[in-house]
Design a protein around this motif. Structure first.
Motif, mmCIF file in Angstrom:
data_model
loop_
_atom_site.group_PDB
_atom_site.id
_atom_site.type_symbol
_atom_site.label_atom_id
_atom_site.label_comp_id
_atom_site.label_asym_id
_atom_site.label_seq_id
_atom_site.Cartn_x
_atom_site.Cartn_y
_atom_site.Cartn_z
ATOM 1 N N GLU A 1 12.272 45.283 -52.231
ATOM 2 C CA GLU A 1 11.357 44.163 -52.774
ATOM 3 C C GLU A 1 10.468 43.325 -51.640
ATOM 4 O O GLU A 1 9.327 43.101 -51.984
ATOM 5 C CB GLU A 1 12.354 43.122 -53.140
ATOM 6 N N ASN A 2 11.119 43.304 -50.449
ATOM 7 C CA ASN A 2 10.305 42.668 -49.326
ATOM 8 C C ASN A 2 10.878 42.870 -48.206
ATOM 9 O O ASN A 2 12.153 42.707 -47.940
ATOM 10 C CB ASN A 2 10.122 41.195 -49.461
ATOM 11 N N ARG B 1 0.977 44.500 -46.838
ATOM 12 C CA ARG B 1 0.597 44.259 -48.009
ATOM 13 C C ARG B 1 -0.167 42.943 -48.226
ATOM 14 O O ARG B 1 0.737 42.047 -48.148
ATOM 15 C CB ARG B 1 1.567 44.634 -49.152
ATOM 16 N N ILE B 2 -1.241 42.943 -48.334
ATOM 17 C CA ILE B 2 -2.140 41.492 -48.213
ATOM 18 C C ILE B 2 -2.235 40.893 -49.841
ATOM 19 O O ILE B 2 -3.173 41.548 -50.365
ATOM 20 C CB ILE B 2 -3.195 41.444 -47.260
ATOM 21 N N GLU B 3 -1.710 40.128 -50.170
ATOM 22 C CA GLU B 3 -1.991 39.371 -51.622
ATOM 23 C C GLU B 3 -2.303 37.898 -51.152
ATOM 24 O O GLU B 3 -2.046 37.092 -51.851
ATOM 25 C CB GLU B 3 -0.839 39.545 -52.407
ATOM 26 N N ALA B 4 -2.609 37.366 -50.072
ATOM 27 C CA ALA B 4 -2.868 36.180 -49.669
ATOM 28 C C ALA B 4 -4.262 35.628 -49.809
ATOM 29 O O ALA B 4 -5.311 36.619 -49.920
ATOM 30 C CB ALA B 4 -2.709 35.953 -48.090
ATOM 31 N N GLY B 5 -4.592 34.509 -50.089
ATOM 32 C CA GLY B 5 -5.878 34.083 -50.190
ATOM 33 C C GLY B 5 -6.551 33.495 -49.158
ATOM 34 O O GLY B 5 -7.734 33.129 -48.951
ATOM 35 N N SER B 6 -5.550 33.174 -47.978
ATOM 36 C CA SER B 6 -6.273 32.531 -46.732
ATOM 37 C C SER B 6 -6.317 33.849 -45.678
ATOM 38 O O SER B 6 -5.732 34.700 -45.837
ATOM 39 C CB SER B 6 -5.179 31.676 -46.469
ATOM 40 N N ALA B 7 -6.981 33.273 -44.600
ATOM 41 C CA ALA B 7 -7.397 34.197 -43.651
ATOM 42 C C ALA B 7 -6.172 34.457 -42.875
ATOM 43 O O ALA B 7 -5.253 33.279 -42.681
ATOM 44 C CB ALA B 7 -8.404 33.649 -42.834
ATOM 45 N N SER C 1 15.667 42.265 -50.240
ATOM 46 C CA SER C 1 14.678 41.893 -49.391
ATOM 47 C C SER C 1 15.380 41.335 -48.028
ATOM 48 O O SER C 1 16.337 41.005 -47.829
ATOM 49 C CB SER C 1 14.175 40.450 -50.039
ATOM 50 N N GLY C 2 14.301 41.630 -47.217
ATOM 51 C CA GLY C 2 14.878 41.330 -45.579
ATOM 52 C C GLY C 2 14.917 39.983 -45.261
ATOM 53 O O GLY C 2 15.398 39.151 -45.433
ATOM 54 N N ILE C 3 13.574 39.500 -44.639
ATOM 55 C CA ILE C 3 13.459 38.152 -44.212
ATOM 56 C C ILE C 3 12.303 37.774 -45.140
ATOM 57 O O ILE C 3 11.115 38.194 -44.998
ATOM 58 C CB ILE C 3 13.149 38.318 -42.704
ATOM 59 N N CYS C 4 12.654 36.534 -45.594
ATOM 60 C CA CYS C 4 11.539 35.921 -46.605
ATOM 61 C C CYS C 4 10.998 34.359 -45.803
ATOM 62 O O CYS C 4 12.189 33.441 -45.839
ATOM 63 C CB CYS C 4 12.212 35.627 -47.965
ATOM 64 N N LEU C 5 9.952 34.298 -45.439
ATOM 65 C CA LEU C 5 9.283 32.903 -45.336
ATOM 66 C C LEU C 5 8.966 32.385 -46.625
ATOM 67 O O LEU C 5 7.617 32.605 -46.829
ATOM 68 C CB LEU C 5 8.545 32.907 -44.281
ATOM 69 N N GLY C 6 9.427 31.478 -47.498
ATOM 70 C CA GLY C 6 9.007 31.227 -48.647
ATOM 71 C C GLY C 6 9.164 32.155 -49.633
ATOM 72 O O GLY C 6 9.701 33.256 -49.671
ATOM 73 N N PRO D 1 10.083 54.448 -45.396
ATOM 74 C CA PRO D 1 8.718 55.307 -45.562
ATOM 75 C C PRO D 1 8.582 55.678 -46.969
ATOM 76 O O PRO D 1 7.383 56.024 -47.476
ATOM 77 C CB PRO D 1 9.104 56.669 -44.689
ATOM 78 N N LYS D 2 9.509 55.488 -47.962
ATOM 79 C CA LYS D 2 9.458 55.683 -49.220
ATOM 80 C C LYS D 2 9.418 54.386 -49.909
ATOM 81 O O LYS D 2 9.983 54.359 -51.429
ATOM 82 C CB LYS D 2 10.616 56.610 -49.674
ATOM 83 N N SER D 3 9.122 53.312 -49.537
ATOM 84 C CA SER D 3 8.841 52.073 -50.128
ATOM 85 C C SER D 3 8.328 52.007 -51.623
ATOM 86 O O SER D 3 7.276 52.498 -51.718
ATOM 87 C CB SER D 3 8.309 51.054 -49.284
ATOM 88 N N ARG D 4 9.039 51.916 -52.570
ATOM 89 C CA ARG D 4 8.643 51.784 -53.798
ATOM 90 C C ARG D 4 7.321 50.916 -54.360
ATOM 91 O O ARG D 4 6.450 51.061 -55.007
ATOM 92 C CB ARG D 4 9.722 51.804 -55.024
ATOM 93 N N LEU D 5 7.585 49.702 -53.580
ATOM 94 C CA LEU D 5 6.577 48.615 -53.849
ATOM 95 C C LEU D 5 5.544 48.337 -52.555
ATOM 96 O O LEU D 5 4.678 47.558 -52.807
ATOM 97 C CB LEU D 5 7.316 47.375 -53.987
ATOM 98 N N GLN D 6 5.689 49.126 -51.588
ATOM 99 C CA GLN D 6 4.856 49.201 -50.280
ATOM 100 C C GLN D 6 4.845 47.749 -49.712
ATOM 101 O O GLN D 6 3.837 47.359 -49.425
ATOM 102 C CB GLN D 6 3.234 49.674 -50.844
ATOM 103 N N ARG D 7 5.980 47.176 -49.481
ATOM 104 C CA ARG D 7 6.072 45.681 -49.096
ATOM 105 C C ARG D 7 6.715 45.693 -47.725
ATOM 106 O O ARG D 7 7.613 44.991 -47.621
ATOM 107 C CB ARG D 7 6.708 44.840 -50.179
ATOM 108 N N LEU D 8 6.477 46.705 -46.720
ATOM 109 C CA LEU D 8 7.201 46.358 -45.459
ATOM 110 C C LEU D 8 6.853 45.056 -44.750
ATOM 111 O O LEU D 8 7.901 44.453 -44.400
ATOM 112 C CB LEU D 8 6.765 47.558 -44.613
ATOM 113 N N ILE D 9 5.638 44.550 -44.793
ATOM 114 C CA ILE D 9 5.225 43.409 -44.476
ATOM 115 C C ILE D 9 4.494 42.828 -45.694
ATOM 116 O O ILE D 9 3.358 43.514 -45.883
ATOM 117 C CB ILE D 9 4.426 43.043 -43.089
#
Length: 219
Positions: free
Chosen positions: A86-87, A137-143, A54-59, A107-115
């Protein structure tokens, strides 16, 4: 397993570091930079992160009952993030954070989670980033606000993405002089000033002369 792992940070600046190969047994290590548990007003900038889980994780997705938000008003800008499956850059339970002018290569991200944006990220802006690989990759419930991000295959435009050098080798039309000026980002990865038509990503294109070729590499 992780890198800089900080809870309840206030006004930290994490700058000019190189993180390489921070990997867990199952390839799910924590972030090379991991700010959580009520971090506020922190800046993460000008770091090179290569081949970490994982790179940079805020939370993160674990949020104890006494914590409403993991990160408030934190700014992630001008970072190189390379092959962090992973992220790449994660925002998970944040408020008023900014992800601006980063270059992410996988480019070959297995989970497609660049952001990757997960759960609530109120007031989040992710803008002027270059993603060489899948889109956010948007898994957020907020705008959230996503704008000015370039997504595609930019491998040939980077100096040496295999080694983690995401400086621009050439003035790519989709990247150079097409960004929206951001008050929070007046310089680039190298501290070079950005003009009124900034380039996307962490590197502002500057042509030099080294054996007749652009001198735009990591020094």
């Amino acid at each position: 397993m992780g890198g800089i792992d900080v809870m309840s940070a206030r006004r930290w600046t994490i700058r000019d570091n190189v993180f390489v190969g921070i990997q867990g047994r199952t390839r799910e290590a924590r972030g090379a930079v991991f700010l959580w548990h009520d971090a506020q007003d922190c800046v993460v900038e000008r770091n090179a992160i290569v081949d970490c889980d994982s790179g940079i994780c805020l939370g993160n997705s674990y949020r104890p009952a006494d914590i409403e938000v993991h990160a408030r008003r934190c700014l992630v800008r001008n970072n190189f993030v390379v092959r962090c499956p992973e992220n790449g850059i994660l925002a998970d339970y944040t408020e008023d954070c900014r992800i601006l002018h980063n270059s992410v290569y996988d480019p070959k991200s297995r989970l497609q989670r660049l952001i990757r944006l997960v759960h609530d990220n109120r007031g989040l802006i992710a803008a002027n980033n270059v993603l060489s690989g899948p889109p956010p990759r948007i898994e957020a419930g907020s705008a959230v606000q996503l704008h000015g991000n370039a997504v595609g295959d930019f491998e040939s435009a980077f100096v040496d993405p295999t080694a983690g050098d995401l400086h621009l080798r050439e003035p790519l039309p989709r990247v150079v002089n097409v960004g929206e000026p951001m008050a929070e980002v007046t310089e680039d990865f190298d501290g070079q000033p950005r003009d009124g038509r900034p380039d996307l990503g962490a590197d502002e294109w500057v042509r030099g002369t080294t054996n007749g070729q652009p001198d735009n590499t990591i020094h």
